[in-house]
Every structure is written in C-alpha cells, then in structure tokens.
Write an enzyme that holds these catalytic residues in place. Sequence first.
Site, PDB file in Angstrom:
ATOM      1  N   ASN A  20       0.861  -1.182   0.000  1.00 49.44           N
ATOM      2  CA  ASN A  20       0.000   0.000   0.000  1.00 49.44           C
ATOM      3  C   ASN A  20       0.898   1.232   0.000  1.00 49.44           C
ATOM      4  O   ASN A  20       1.516   1.540   1.011  1.00 49.44           O
ATOM      5  CB  ASN A  20      -0.892  -0.049   1.254  1.00 49.44           C
ATOM      6  CG  ASN A  20      -1.683   1.231   1.451  1.00 49.44           C
ATOM      7  OD1 ASN A  20      -1.781   2.067   0.562  1.00 49.44           O
ATOM      8  ND2 ASN A  20      -2.259   1.379   2.642  1.00 49.44           N
ATOM      9  N   LYS A  22       0.037   4.299  -0.209  1.00 49.70           N
ATOM     10  CA  LYS A  22      -0.597   5.489   0.379  1.00 49.70           C
ATOM     11  C   LYS A  22      -0.357   6.700  -0.530  1.00 49.70           C
ATOM     12  O   LYS A  22      -0.301   6.545  -1.747  1.00 49.70           O
ATOM     13  CB  LYS A  22      -0.095   5.710   1.803  1.00 49.70           C
ATOM     14  CG  LYS A  22      -0.166   4.431   2.643  1.00 49.70           C
ATOM     15  CD  LYS A  22       0.083   4.649   4.088  1.00 49.70           C
ATOM     16  CE  LYS A  22      -0.022   3.314   4.816  1.00 49.70           C
ATOM     17  NZ  LYS A  22       0.049   3.431   6.243  1.00 49.70           N
ATOM     18  N   HIS A 104      -9.517   1.650   5.293  1.00 47.97           N
ATOM     19  CA  HIS A 104      -8.204   1.793   5.931  1.00 47.97           C
ATOM     20  C   HIS A 104      -8.338   2.755   7.109  1.00 47.97           C
ATOM     21  O   HIS A 104      -9.099   3.722   7.046  1.00 47.97           O
ATOM     22  CB  HIS A 104      -7.181   2.313   4.912  1.00 47.97           C
ATOM     23  CG  HIS A 104      -5.783   2.231   5.434  1.00 47.97           C
ATOM     24  ND1 HIS A 104      -5.271   3.145   6.335  1.00 47.97           N
ATOM     25  CD2 HIS A 104      -4.801   1.310   5.223  1.00 47.97           C
ATOM     26  CE1 HIS A 104      -4.025   2.790   6.646  1.00 47.97           C
ATOM     27  NE2 HIS A 104      -3.718   1.686   5.989  1.00 47.97           N
ATOM     28  N   GLU A 106      -6.614   5.088   8.082  1.00 47.25           N
ATOM     29  CA  GLU A 106      -6.352   6.492   7.746  1.00 47.25           C
ATOM     30  C   GLU A 106      -7.592   7.137   7.123  1.00 47.25           C
ATOM     31  O   GLU A 106      -7.854   8.317   7.323  1.00 47.25           O
ATOM     32  CB  GLU A 106      -5.126   6.584   6.821  1.00 47.25           C
ATOM     33  CG  GLU A 106      -3.841   6.309   7.601  1.00 47.25           C
ATOM     34  CD  GLU A 106      -2.724   5.672   6.797  1.00 47.25           C
ATOM     35  OE1 GLU A 106      -2.784   5.677   5.556  1.00 47.25           O
ATOM     36  OE2 GLU A 106      -1.782   5.158   7.433  1.00 47.25           O
ATOM     37  N   GLU A 173      -5.412  -4.643  10.860  1.00 45.12           N
ATOM     38  CA  GLU A 173      -4.339  -3.660  10.995  1.00 45.12           C
ATOM     39  C   GLU A 173      -4.535  -2.881  12.294  1.00 45.12           C
ATOM     40  O   GLU A 173      -5.268  -1.881  12.319  1.00 45.12           O
ATOM     41  CB  GLU A 173      -4.360  -2.678   9.823  1.00 45.12           C
ATOM     42  CG  GLU A 173      -4.142  -3.318   8.469  1.00 45.12           C
ATOM     43  CD  GLU A 173      -3.548  -2.322   7.476  1.00 45.12           C
ATOM     44  OE1 GLU A 173      -2.511  -2.622   6.907  1.00 45.12           O
ATOM     45  OE2 GLU A 173      -4.127  -1.227   7.309  1.00 45.12           O
ATOM     46  N   GLY A 179       2.671   2.295  10.697  1.00 44.77           N
ATOM     47  CA  GLY A 179       3.683   3.339  10.523  1.00 44.77           C
ATOM     48  C   GLY A 179       4.454   3.683  11.776  1.00 44.77           C
ATOM     49  O   GLY A 179       5.143   4.700  11.823  1.00 44.77           O
ATOM     50  N   SER A 215       3.418  -2.130  10.233  1.00 44.22           N
ATOM     51  CA  SER A 215       4.876  -2.220  10.399  1.00 44.22           C
ATOM     52  C   SER A 215       5.456  -3.581  10.023  1.00 44.22           C
ATOM     53  O   SER A 215       6.396  -4.058  10.666  1.00 44.22           O
ATOM     54  CB  SER A 215       5.285  -1.818  11.821  1.00 44.22           C
ATOM     55  OG  SER A 215       4.929  -0.466  12.063  1.00 44.22           O
ATOM     56  N   GLY A 237       4.912   1.259   4.506  1.00 43.61           N
ATOM     57  CA  GLY A 237       6.235   1.846   4.289  1.00 43.61           C
ATOM     58  C   GLY A 237       7.228   0.923   3.594  1.00 43.61           C
ATOM     59  O   GLY A 237       7.912   1.333   2.643  1.00 43.61           O
TER      60      GLY A 237
END
Length: 253
Positions: A20, A22, A104, A106, A173, A179, A215, A237
């Site tokens: 992902n 982002k 998600h 976020e 998640e 992150g 992570s 990430g």
Amino acid sequence: MTSGVAGETPMARRKLIAGNWKMHGRSADLVWAERLSGLLGRAPGSEILVFPPATLRAPMASRVPGFVAVGGQDCAAETEGARTGDISASMLADLGARYVITGHSERRRLHGESDGLVRAKSEAALKAGLTPVICVGETLDQRKAGEAEAVVLRQVFASVPEAAAGRVIIAYEPVWAIGTGLHASPEDADRMHRAIREAWRSGDGDQLRILYGGSVNPGNAAGLLSREHIDGALVGGASLDPDSFAAIIRAGG
Ligand code: PGA
C-alpha cells in the site's frame, strides 16, 4: 480446520502480499516495477498486489510483471455522479483493477469514514466485480482496555458485506502498529485472525483470507506469515522499497 464441504480437504488459502503506497510516489518511482521484477525473477508462490496512488495506477499496471495485480486504495460508494475528486469502483474495474482497499484506518480517521460507509464502499466494489480488502483494527487505548477483540469483531460485522468468503479479504491492521515500527506479535495477530475466522457467519470461514498489516518489514515478516491464520500481509512503508518488498514476498514462501 474443516472445509465448508464435509469430507473434503480444506481448500488452501493462497498467501497474498500487498503493498500500500498510500500518498507516495511520482512517475519517476515507477521504476519500482522493473526493479521488483528483476529481484523476484519468476512468479512467487504468493499472490502479489500493489496499491499505488490513483495517479500511478494505470502506468504501474503496464509496467509490473503479469503476476502482480494493481488495485485502488479507496473507492466511492456510488457508481457515478457529482462527487468531485471521488473514484468509483466501476471506474477502477474499467481500468482492469481487481482489488480495492476499503476502510483503511487512515480513511476512517482522517476522512471520518464510518463502518456503514465502509460497508457501502465494499458493496460497491463487489457489485463492480472487485475484491474489497476491508481493513479493521483497534487503537492503542482500546487494546489497553482489553477491548481489542470486541472492537475488531464489531468492525467486521458492521463493515463487511454479506458475501462468500472467497469474495472479500479482511486486513487486520491494529491502528497503533501502522507506521510506528511496532507490530503485533505473531501470536497476538494469529489469535485475532482466528477470532475473526471463527466469527465469520456464512460457515466458510476457513476460506476467508485475512491479512496482517502494521509495520511489516523483512525482519518480522517470516514470523508473522508462518502462522496458521495469517494469510498474507498488507505492507505500507516497506513496500515502497523494492528490496524490502521482495524480501517480504520471499518470507511468504
Ligand atoms: P505500515 O502501513 O506497513 O507502514 O505500518 C501498513 C498499512 O497502513 O497498510
């Protein structure tokens, strides 16, 4: 585990490793596709998926090897209309996408998306022929209060449309792991995935694919991916770097 059909061997849940991106990536970063292809060589045992930003979806799809699917990071609940900036599931499908992330954390946090909206988006995805990757996860406060499992199961019931297990994917998640460099232990994640699988209502929970996200990196992937109920990873990430992403894919077997 038993299969949905008595007397049959359980259908194997193929591992899925998804990246992902982002809101990262410019056209110069598309070289990622060739670098990943060079690192992997041939198709790995796991299914591979990447979710670039909408601006890079089409050029990415034309550069990745055939065994990498390219999906959308979000979709609208509506098919079309006066909704500036939104992209519908059928528009993604029109460009050849087969997957889309919904819910998600976020989006839930920064855009105020409720379980009901996540469910509507996931239903729109199904209607357009896409497989939604529906995200759920508890916050650190909820975990500390001992409510993690109840919160996650509530989100699953409220955000996931009624569908056969093979039509949707769930990504567990934990919000505190996204992150942050902190990740759920393989035991904790496996326990949560098992709880989700056992709570799955349609009786075909053993075919439901449940990814872990938060992570994931080349150092912790093998431990997580070796667990019975962890069917893959949703990687943020670490998916931006082809070397790390390839290492995570290799950890999946
Ligand atoms: P992370 O993100 O791997 O950077 O923690 C995961 C995600 O948000 O899907």
